[in-house]
Write an enzyme that holds these catalytic residues in place. Structure first.
Site, short mmCIF file in Angstrom:
data_model
loop_
_atom_site.label_atom_id
_atom_site.label_comp_id
_atom_site.label_asym_id
_atom_site.label_seq_id
_atom_site.Cartn_x
_atom_site.Cartn_y
_atom_site.Cartn_z
CG ASP A 1 4.26 -20.73 -108.35
OD1 ASP A 1 5.18 -20.01 -107.94
OD2 ASP A 1 4.31 -21.31 -109.45
CE1 TYR B 1 11.64 -14.30 -107.77
CE2 TYR B 1 10.25 -15.73 -106.44
CZ TYR B 1 10.84 -15.43 -107.66
OH TYR B 1 10.63 -16.23 -108.75
P1 NAD Z 1 6.30 -19.75 -121.66
O1 NAD Z 1 7.05 -18.79 -122.51
O2 NAD Z 1 6.59 -21.20 -121.75
O3 NAD Z 1 4.73 -19.58 -121.99
C1 NAD Z 1 4.10 -18.39 -122.19
C2 NAD Z 1 3.13 -18.49 -123.37
O4 NAD Z 1 2.43 -17.25 -123.46
C3 NAD Z 1 3.81 -18.71 -124.73
O5 NAD Z 1 3.28 -19.84 -125.36
C4 NAD Z 1 3.49 -17.43 -125.51
O6 NAD Z 1 3.31 -17.63 -126.88
C5 NAD Z 1 2.21 -16.97 -124.83
N1 NAD Z 1 1.91 -15.55 -124.99
C6 NAD Z 1 2.76 -14.50 -124.94
N2 NAD Z 1 2.10 -13.35 -125.11
C7 NAD Z 1 0.79 -13.67 -125.27
C8 NAD Z 1 -0.40 -12.89 -125.48
N3 NAD Z 1 -0.34 -11.57 -125.54
N4 NAD Z 1 -1.56 -13.56 -125.61
C9 NAD Z 1 -1.62 -14.91 -125.54
N5 NAD Z 1 -0.53 -15.68 -125.33
C10 NAD Z 1 0.66 -15.07 -125.20
O7 NAD Z 1 6.43 -19.24 -120.17
P2 NAD Z 1 6.41 -20.01 -118.77
O8 NAD Z 1 7.81 -20.12 -118.26
O9 NAD Z 1 5.63 -21.25 -118.88
O10 NAD Z 1 5.67 -18.96 -117.86
C11 NAD Z 1 4.40 -18.47 -118.18
C12 NAD Z 1 4.05 -17.29 -117.32
O11 NAD Z 1 3.72 -17.70 -116.01
C13 NAD Z 1 5.16 -16.25 -117.15
O12 NAD Z 1 4.61 -14.97 -117.10
C14 NAD Z 1 5.74 -16.60 -115.81
O13 NAD Z 1 6.43 -15.53 -115.23
C15 NAD Z 1 4.47 -16.91 -115.09
N6 NAD Z 1 4.60 -17.65 -113.83
C16 NAD Z 1 4.15 -17.00 -112.74
C17 NAD Z 1 4.18 -17.60 -111.52
C18 NAD Z 1 3.72 -16.82 -110.34
O14 NAD Z 1 4.07 -17.13 -109.23
N7 NAD Z 1 2.93 -15.77 -110.53
C19 NAD Z 1 4.70 -18.88 -111.40
C20 NAD Z 1 5.18 -19.51 -112.54
C21 NAD Z 1 5.11 -18.90 -113.77
C1 G6P Z 2 8.33 -18.93 -108.84
C2 G6P Z 2 7.71 -17.58 -108.80
C3 G6P Z 2 7.22 -17.19 -110.17
C4 G6P Z 2 8.34 -17.26 -111.17
C5 G6P Z 2 8.95 -18.63 -111.15
C6 G6P Z 2 10.19 -18.60 -112.00
O1 G6P Z 2 7.38 -19.91 -109.07
O2 G6P Z 2 6.66 -17.50 -107.89
O3 G6P Z 2 6.67 -15.91 -110.10
O4 G6P Z 2 7.87 -17.00 -112.46
O5 G6P Z 2 9.32 -19.01 -109.85
O6 G6P Z 2 10.59 -19.87 -112.23
P1 G6P Z 2 11.61 -20.25 -113.39
O7 G6P Z 2 11.75 -21.70 -113.15
O8 G6P Z 2 10.91 -19.92 -114.69
O9 G6P Z 2 12.82 -19.46 -113.17
MN MN Z 3 5.53 -15.61 -108.26
#
Ligand code: NAD
Ligand code: G6P
Ligand code: MN
Length: 441
Positions: free
Chosen positions: A170, A264
């Site tokens: 995102d 980043y």
């Molecule tokens: P969070 O810890 O609040 O939520 C993650 C959830 O995943 C938890 O409830 C956990 O129990 C669950 N989980 C862990 N392992 C699992 C498995 N093997 N099977 C099913 N569920 C499982 O985390 P968050 O801060 O809300 O972020 C969630 C994810 O989204 C992270 O990987 C974060 O890096 C990613 N994210 C990516 C982007 C991006 O740009 N790609 C943006 C924002 C967040």
């Molecule tokens: C951005 C990135 C994600 C990352 C997030 C971290 O959205 O694209 O890949 O996981 O920032 O945000 P946080 O608020 O968890 O540091």
């Molecule tokens: Mn990202």
């Protein structure tokens, strides 16, 4: 209009309520038949699961809703899986950040040794999730945010090459919101050209629909202010540390003023600055636990206590907007232009065809079709080649159980100063990740 069945994997994620609210907002453009949350931690998921149950009963009782830890129930009939799992949760993210910092190295969720450690954990969880999807819902698409997206995408390419998984980020969308604010437009007015790797890329063009090029105007602004805007543009990326990151883009732009940088790149161009401005006793994980996590879970608990979602608001950020737009693009063949992570396959002419790159794509029913970016300059190409090799080595180390390759991956990361430091960090990470990583020999 067809109604869709969606499963959100990582139901206990802080981003789940935002996505559900976005889905409700888009009910006329992307109607839901059934919505299921899936997580492997019922205790965590239950809080959000119950609050959303109350919300949905009030706002969209026609949607069949449930939350579960059983993958067969979760994936039954699913058209889309929106995935955002965090293997090891914040407890392990904190270690990813603090262990490298202890050695004077960048400690970050997705960049450098922290990102490598997280990658080694995520591959297992992601492959398990893909296999569940393919067993229980063979026609389902997985739109996956689970990080580190670059390493996860490479693991999918190698281990599950035929799977319908799209790895997404995102950050380009979030930064484009900032760009659109800078020039007085909305994000949907913009058409961009972008090349790079995940969390490692550049915009080469930012046009409106009439073809007017805004890059020079945005560049003049970023050269002074970074992507810091005068008004609030999002609910995400607003904490103090993020504001500093948006501001730092000014110094990233100085490195190559032809293109607009992804924020980043700060971890690769200015690792010394990042380390000097980090506090090992309070890193980003601590800020998230005290901020986003507390806010989302206390809103959920309030809804449960009162028995109504009336007056309580979950916020919708770029994260939710993008994934719902993407699902629509696939479901309705909208051909929307989006920045996606795809196998290069010639999109960047002078770059490894098997590398997972992040480029502008046209998205329709068959997924993303990358737009050719042509030849990229030597400087960016060399940086990308170094970084993509880190990502490839991590996946190889995971598959082969190779200590040597993982050490090489750390040595090659621009964030790590020497092979000696790489080894010390790696040995600590191995210890901390026992039970999460495959055994390395
Ligand atoms: P969070 O810890 O609040 O939520 C993650 C959830 O995943 C938890 O409830 C956990 O129990 C669950 N989980 C862990 N392992 C699992 C498995 N093997 N099977 C099913 N569920 C499982 O985390 P968050 O801060 O809300 O972020 C969630 C994810 O989204 C992270 O990987 C974060 O890096 C990613 N994210 C990516 C982007 C991006 O740009 N790609 C943006 C924002 C967040
Ligand atoms: C951005 C990135 C994600 C990352 C997030 C971290 O959205 O694209 O890949 O996981 O920032 O945000 P946080 O608020 O968890 O540091
Ligand atoms: Mn990202």
């Amino acid at each position: 209009m067809k109604k869709f069945t969606v499963v959100i994997a990582g139901g206990g994620s802080t981003y789940t309520p935002g996505i559900v609210m976005m889905l409700l907002d888009n009910a006329d453009r992307f109607p839901l038949k059934k919505l299921t949350l899936y997580d492997n931690d019922m205790e965590r998921q239950k809080v959000l699961g119950e609050a959303l149950n109350i919300t949905l009963k009030e706002q969209a009782p026609e949607i069949e809703y449930s939350y579960t830890t059983d993958p067969a129930t979760a994936f039954a009939d699913a058209d889309f899986c929106f995935a955002h799992i965090r293997v090891g949760k914040y407890e392990m993210r904190e270690k990813d950040e603090k262990i490298p910092l202890k050695h004077g190295v960048v400690g970050q969720e997705t960049c450098g040794p922290g990102g490598i450690a997280y990658g080694m954990r995520s591959i297992t969880g992601m492959i398990e999730l893909i296999d569940f999807m393919e067993s229980y819902a063979p026609n389902c698409w997985m739109l996956n945010y689970s990080n580190p997206a670059a390493i996860v995408a490479e693991a999918c390419r190698v281990l599950r090459p035929k799977s319908k998984v799209l790895n997404i980020c995102d950050m380009p969308v979030g930064t484009m919101r900032r760009m659109s604010q800078i020039i007085g437009k909305t994000p949907k007015d913009l058409e961009v050209r972008y090349f790079g790797l995940n969390h490692f890329g550049w915009w080469t063009s930012v046009k409106d629909k009439n073809g007017y090029e805004y890059l020079p105007q945005i560049r003049d602004y970023v050269a002074k202010n970074g992507y810091l805007t005068q008004i609030e543009v999002d609910t995400q990326h607003m904490d103090q540390s993020w504001q500093e990151t948006h501001k730092k883009a000014k110094d990233l732009l100085a490195v190559d003023p032809r293109f607009l940088p992804n924020t980043y790149l700060k971890y690769y161009f200015y690792p010394d600055y990042v380390v000097n401005h980090s506090d090992i006793s309070y890193t980003r994980t601590n800020e998230v636990i005290d901020g986003r996590e507390k806010e989302v879970f206390s809103t959920a608990r309030r809804i449960i206590e009162k028995g109504t979602a009336d007056g309580s608001e979950f916020s919708i950020g770029s994260h939710a907007t993008f994934i719902v737009d993407l699902a629509r693009a696939i479901a309705f063949n909208t051909h929307e232009r989006m920045v996606m992570i795809v196998e290069n396959n010639g999109a960047i002419t002078n770059f490894d065809r098997h590398a997972m790159v992040e480029v502008s794509c046209i998205v329709g029913t068959d997924g993303p079709e990358p737009l050719t970016q042509g030849i990229i300059p030597e400087f960016e190409r060399a940086l990308m080649y170094q970084q993509v090799t880190v990502e490839k080595l991590v996946v190889q180390a995971y598959i082969e159980g190779s200590y040597q390759k993982l050490w090489q991956a750390l040595i090659l990361s621009k964030t790590v100063p020497s092979a000696k430091v790489a080894k010390a960090v790696l040995d600590d990470l191995i210890e901390a990740n026992k039970g999460y990583w495959p055994e390395l020999k």
